[in-house]
Enzyme design. Structure first.
Site, short mmCIF file in Angstrom:
data_model
loop_
_atom_site.label_atom_id
_atom_site.label_comp_id
_atom_site.label_asym_id
_atom_site.label_seq_id
_atom_site.Cartn_x
_atom_site.Cartn_y
_atom_site.Cartn_z
N VAL A 1 -12.33 -18.32 -7.07
CA VAL A 1 -11.34 -17.27 -7.26
C VAL A 1 -11.26 -16.90 -8.74
CG1 VAL A 1 -8.89 -16.67 -7.04
CG2 VAL A 1 -10.01 -18.06 -5.27
N ASP B 1 -15.28 -16.83 -12.45
CA ASP B 1 -14.46 -17.84 -11.79
C ASP B 1 -14.01 -18.96 -12.74
OD1 ASP B 1 -13.47 -19.87 -10.19
OD2 ASP B 1 -15.25 -20.07 -8.94
N ASP C 1 -13.16 -22.43 -8.51
CA ASP C 1 -12.67 -22.56 -7.14
C ASP C 1 -12.99 -21.34 -6.29
OD1 ASP C 1 -11.05 -20.75 -8.35
OD2 ASP C 1 -9.16 -21.78 -7.99
N SER D 1 0.85 -1.19 0.00
CA SER D 1 0.00 0.00 0.00
C SER D 1 0.88 1.24 0.00
CB SER D 1 -0.95 -0.04 1.21
OG SER D 1 -1.93 0.95 1.09
N ASP E 1 -7.86 -5.97 -6.01
CA ASP E 1 -7.69 -4.83 -5.10
C ASP E 1 -8.66 -3.72 -5.50
OD1 ASP E 1 -6.76 -2.56 -3.68
OD2 ASP E 1 -4.69 -3.25 -3.77
N HIS F 1 -6.84 -5.71 -1.16
CA HIS F 1 -5.79 -4.74 -0.88
C HIS F 1 -4.84 -5.25 0.21
CE1 HIS F 1 -3.70 -1.05 -0.93
NE2 HIS F 1 -4.02 -0.72 0.30
N ASP G 1 -10.86 -19.11 -15.87
CA ASP G 1 -9.42 -19.41 -15.72
C ASP G 1 -9.15 -20.90 -15.74
OD1 ASP G 1 -10.22 -20.33 -13.20
OD2 ASP G 1 -9.70 -18.45 -12.22
#
Ligand SMILES: *[C@@H]1O[C@H](CO)[C@@H](O)[C@H](O)[C@H]1NC(C)=O
Ligand SMILES: *[C@@H]1O[C@H](CO)[C@@H](O)[C@H](O)[C@H]1NC(C)=O
Ligand SMILES: *[C@@H]1O[C@H](CO)[C@@H](O)[C@H](O)[C@H]1NC(C)=O
Ligand SMILES: *[C@@H]1O[C@H](CO)[C@@H](O)[C@H](O)[C@H]1NC(C)=O
Ligand SMILES: *[C@@H]1O[C@H](CO)[C@@H](O)[C@H](O)[C@H]1NC(C)=O
Ligand SMILES: *[C@@H]1O[C@H](CO)[C@@H](O)[C@H](O)[C@H]1NC(C)=O
Ligand SMILES: *[C@@H]1O[C@H](CO)[C@@H](O)[C@H](O)[C@H]1NC(C)=O
Length: 598
Positions: A282, A273, A280, A206, A465, A511, A276
C-alpha cells in the site's frame, strides 16, 4: 382500527405502554405524523400518497461512509414512502424513509446520498441507518416515477433548454427537503416533543460526497454531523476533467495500450510502497511517491497482458444508460488482444503529462490529477481490429457532461476531440462553472452557518482514487481554512478548523472503496462522527480496518490532514507527521482562471 381517530389510538396505547412498530406503521398513523401544510415553507405533503409497511428481520446495509455492520444482526423497521409538491408548482417529489422499531430508535436521522447522476442509492443506502438506530431518508428529486431516474435524464427539457428546477433539486434542494420532512415525520412517528433533539446526519460518497457538502453549504443549520467521501464537487472542473487524459493522448498523438499504463502503475506502487516506512503493498504516502519516484525509470521495462474481453466498470453509478439496456456511464466490455511490449518513452510522457494535472497552452495550472499509484481509468484506449492499433476512446464520464450540460444537447458523449486543446478544456470548465455556480459547483467555502450551529464534518478521500483526484479534496479543505480564518497563521487556522472539520486521506484506497491493487484500510466514519457529535470525542485519527489481502483484519489509525502517516518502529506503528514538502506537493493555485477556484 377503522372508526377510531389516531389520537384516540395513541391515547389508548399510552395507557397500555409503548406503541409497537405494528401500531405505528400504518398508512393512517403516518398520515397523522406528517407535518401539516404551512409548517415547512414551500413543501405541501400529499397524505393520500402515503405507503407504509412493516419489514421484519432485515440486515443493515452500508453506504460507503459507514462500517461493515454485523451481518447476523437483524432489525424490524417501518418502510414509508410519501410525496410532496412545491407550493405554486404542480410537481411531485417522492420521499422514502426507513424508520426503525421504537426500541431500536436512538433519536437519530440519517440522510443518504447517491452517486454518479443518481440522487438516491435506494433501499441499500437506507438500510445503513438501521445499525445506528437512525431513521434514514432519501428522495427521487422529482425526476420521475420511482427512485431510479437520474439527473442526467432530466437536466434538459429539450435541446438548448436547461431544466433549472431539476438541476437545483439535484444540486442541493431535494436532499435538504427530504431531511426536514424526515425529521418532522420522525417526531410524529415516535411521539417526540417538538423541542426534543434529533441528532441529524448525512453520509455519502462520490456524488453523494458532493451532496454531503451541498447540505453543509446550503442547509448548514439542519445537520449535526456529516460524512463526506470523495466528493464530486467543483463539479465543472471535476466532470470536464474526466477528459484530460484523452486530450493529453490526442495532443501527444499516442494512445497507450492499457497494459503499458497498468505496468507503469504496478511499477509505481512497487517503488513507492516502502517510502512510507513499511512494505505492505500500500502506498500510504503518494506525496513522497510524487517527490521521489521518476516514472521515466520505467522506460524499457517489458509488460504483458493476455487477450481478454475486458470489462471497464466506468463511473459505475449512472442508471441512465442501463435503462437503455446498455451499461452505466463509462463502462463497457471490449476485446483486448494480448499485449506484449516494453514501456515506451511516449507512454511515459503521456502518463507524466496526465499526472502533472491539466495546464493551459501557456502552461498555467488549470486542474489537479489523481495521485501517482492511482490507475489511469480515464486514459483507457480502445483496440481497433481493422487497423490493429490502439485508438482514442473518449471517457463518457467527461464527454456526457460536455454534451448535455455545456452544449445542452441530448446525447451520451461528444463525437470527437477534433479541435479540442488544453485551452478548450479551460473554456469548458469556465463556462460550466458560471452556468452551475449556484447549483452543481458545490464549493462555497464559507461554512459559518454549519459551524456556528455546532455541526461537525468528517471528510475523507481514497488517496489512490482515479475517478475523483484526492488533491481536489485537499484544495477545498484549504479554501475553507483560508476563507474561514483569513487572519490566523497556518497552524492556528488548522487548529481552529479542527474544532468542527477534519479531513482524512485513506491510504491506497480507490474511488469510494479499497482498491484491488493496494489492499489497504477502510474507515467507519459514520460511527466516528456520531461519537464526535454525541459524546464530544473529536477524532484525532479515525479507526480503519484492512478488509482484504495479507493484512486483512489489521486495524490502522488514519491521520488527520495535514498530518501524514509514516510507519515507524520497524513498521509496527503509524506516526502522524507534519511534512511541509509533502503538503506543498498537494497544493495548487489555478492560475489558468481569473476567478478564484475554491
Ligand atoms: C397539502 O397540500 C397539498 C397540495 O396542495 C394537498 O394535496 C394536500 O391534501 C394538503 N394536505 C392537507 C393535509 O390538506
Ligand atoms: C424473524 O426471525 C425470528 C427469529 O429468528 C423468527 O422467529 C421469525 O419467524 C422471523 N420472521 C420473519 C417474518 O421472517
Ligand atoms: C417499501 O415500500 C415501497 C413503496 O411501497 C415498496 O415498493 C417496497 O417494496 C417496500 N420495501 C419493502 C422491503 O417492503
Ligand atoms: C499489475 O499487478 C497486478 C497485481 O496487483 C497483476 O494482476 C497485473 O497482472 C499486473 N499488470 C501488469 C501489466 O503486469
Ligand atoms: C513477448 O515477446 C517477447 C519478445 O518478442 C517474447 O520473447 C515473449 O515470449 C513474448 N511473451 C509472451 C507471453 O508471448
Ligand atoms: C476483434 O478480433 C477478435 C479476435 O479475432 C474477435 O474475437 C473480436 O470479436 C473482434 N472484435 C470486433 C469488434 O470485431
Ligand atoms: C437534439 O440534439 C441531438 C444531438 O445533437 C440530436 O441528435 C437530436 O436530433 C436533437 N433533437 C431534436 C429534437 O432536435
Amino acid at each position: 382500527m377503522r372508526g377510531y381517530s389516531s389520537a384516540a389510538i395513541a391515547g389508548l396505547l399510552a395507557m397500555v405502554g409503548a406503541a409497537s412498530l405494528g401500531d405505528l406503521c400504518t398508512v393512517s398513523a403516518i398520515q397523522e405524523a406528517l407535518p401539516a401544510n404551512g409548517t415547512l415553507l414551500g413543501i405541501d405533503l400529499i397524505p393520500s400518497s402515503v405507503t407504509a409497511n412493516v419489514v421484519k428481520n432485515a440486515t443493515a446495509g452500508s453506504d460507503m461512509g459507514s462500517g461493515n455492520s454485523d451481518s447476523t444482526k437483524t432489525y424490524d423497521y417501518c418502510n414509508v414512502t410519501v410525496q410532496y409538491t412545491h407550493t405554486g408548482r404542480s410537481d411531485a417529489v417522492s420521499l422514502w424513509y426507513f424508520l426503525p422499531s421504537p426500541d431500536d430508535f436512538q433519536n437519530r436521522y440519517l440522510g443518504i446520498g447517491g452517486g454518479g447522476y443518481s440522487i438516491s442509492m435506494g433501499s441499500g443506502g437506507l438500510s445503513a441507518g438501521l445499525a445506528y438506530g437512525a431513521v434514514a431518508g432519501t428522495t427521487n428529486g422529482g425526476f420521475g416515477d420511482g427512485f431510479s431516474t437520474s439527473a442526467d435524464e432530466v437536466n434538459l427539457l429539450g435541446n438548448g433548454t436547461i431544466n433549472y428546477e431539476a438541476v437545483h433539486m439535484f444540486g442541493y434542494k431535494a436532499l435538504g427537503e427530504a431531511t426536514v420532512v424526515g425529521k418532522a415525520l420522525s417526531r410524529g412517528f415516535y411521539s417526540l416533543a417538538t423541542d426534543s433533539k434529533i441528532f441529524t446526519y448525512f453520509s455519502g460518497c462520490s456524488d453523494g460526497g458532493r451532496e454531503a457538502w451541498s447540505q453543509i453549504q446550503r442547509w448548514g443549520e439542519v445537520y449535526d454531523g456529516v460524512v463526506a467521501g470523495a466528493p464530486a464537487f467543483r463539479y465543472s472542473h471535476q466532470q470536464v476533467g474526466h477528459l484530460t487524459s484523452n486530450v493529453v493522448e490526442h495532443t501527444l498523438k499516442y494512445y497507450p495500450p492499457p497494459c503499458e499504463l497498468e505496468k507503469i502503475v504496478n511499477l509505481t506502487i512497487a517503488a513507492c510502497d516502502p517510502l512510507d516506512g513499511r512494505t505492505d503493498g500500500v502506498v500510504s504516502r503518494s506525496d513522497l511517491c510524487k517527490l521521489k519516484f521518476d516514472i521515466k525509470s520505467t522506460v524499457g521495462t517489458p509488460y504483458y497482458c493476455a487477450a481478454e474481453n475486458h470489462y471497464n466498470p466506468g463511473l459505475g453509478f449512472s442508471k441512465r444508460h442501463s435503462k437503455r439496456q446498455s451499461a452505466p456511464a463509462g463502462s463497457g466490455t471490449s476485446y483486448q488482444p494480448a499485449q506484449n511490449g516494453t514501456i515506451s518513452a511516449k507512454g511515459v510522457e503521456v502518463a507524466q503529462t496526465i499526472l502533472d494535472g491539466l495546464k493551459d497552452l501557456q502552461g498555467r495550472q488549470a486542474y489537479v490529477s489523481a495521485q501517482p499509484s492511482s490507475d489511469f481509468a480515464d486514459a483507457q484506449t480502445e483496440y481497433d481490429n481493422a487497423t490493429s492499433s490502439w485508438t482514442l476512446s473518449i471517457a463518457s464520464t467527461g464527454g456526457e457532461f460536455v454534451k448535455r450540460f455545456i452544449m445542452l444537447e441530448d446525447g451520451d458523449n461528444i463525437d470527437s476531440l477534433d479541435g479540442v486543446t488544453y485551452d478548450t478544456m479551460v473554456e469548458w470548465m469556465t463556462k460550466a462553472m458560471v452556468m452551475y455556480s449556484d447549483s452543481l459547483q458545490t464549493t462555497l467555502p464559507d461554512l459559518t452557518v454549519f459551524s456556528s450551529h455546532g455541526g461537525k464534518v468528517i471528510h475523507y478521500h481514497g488517496e489512490s482514487d482515479s475517478s475523483i483526484p484526492a488533491a481536489s479534496s485537499v484544495h477545498y479543505y484549504d479554501s475553507v481554512r483560508s476563507v474561514m480564518y483569513p487572519n490566523l497563521p497556518y497552524h492556528e487556522s488548522v487548529d481552529a478548523l479542527s474544532d468542527w472539520y477534519r479531513f482524512f486521506l485513506v491510504p491506497g484506497a480507490g474511488h469510494c472503496g479499497t482498491s484491488q491493487s493496494q489492499p489497504g484500510p477502510w474507515p467507519d466514519n459514520l460511527q466516528s462522527v456520531i461519537n464526535w457529535v454525541e459524546n464530544d470525542v473529536a477524532p484525532d485519527t479515525v479507526p480503519a480496518t484492512v478488509a482484504s489481502g495479507p493484512l486483512e483484519g489489521e486495524s490502522q489509525p488514519l491521520c488527520a490532514w495535514p498530518l501524514r502517516p509514516y510507519w515507524s518502529n520497524n513498521g509496527n506503528a503509524v506516526k502522524c507527521e507534519y511534512d511541509q514538502a509533502s503538503i506543498d506537493s498537494w497544493t495548487y493555485s489555478f492560475d489558468a482562471f481569473k476567478l478564484p477556484i475554491y
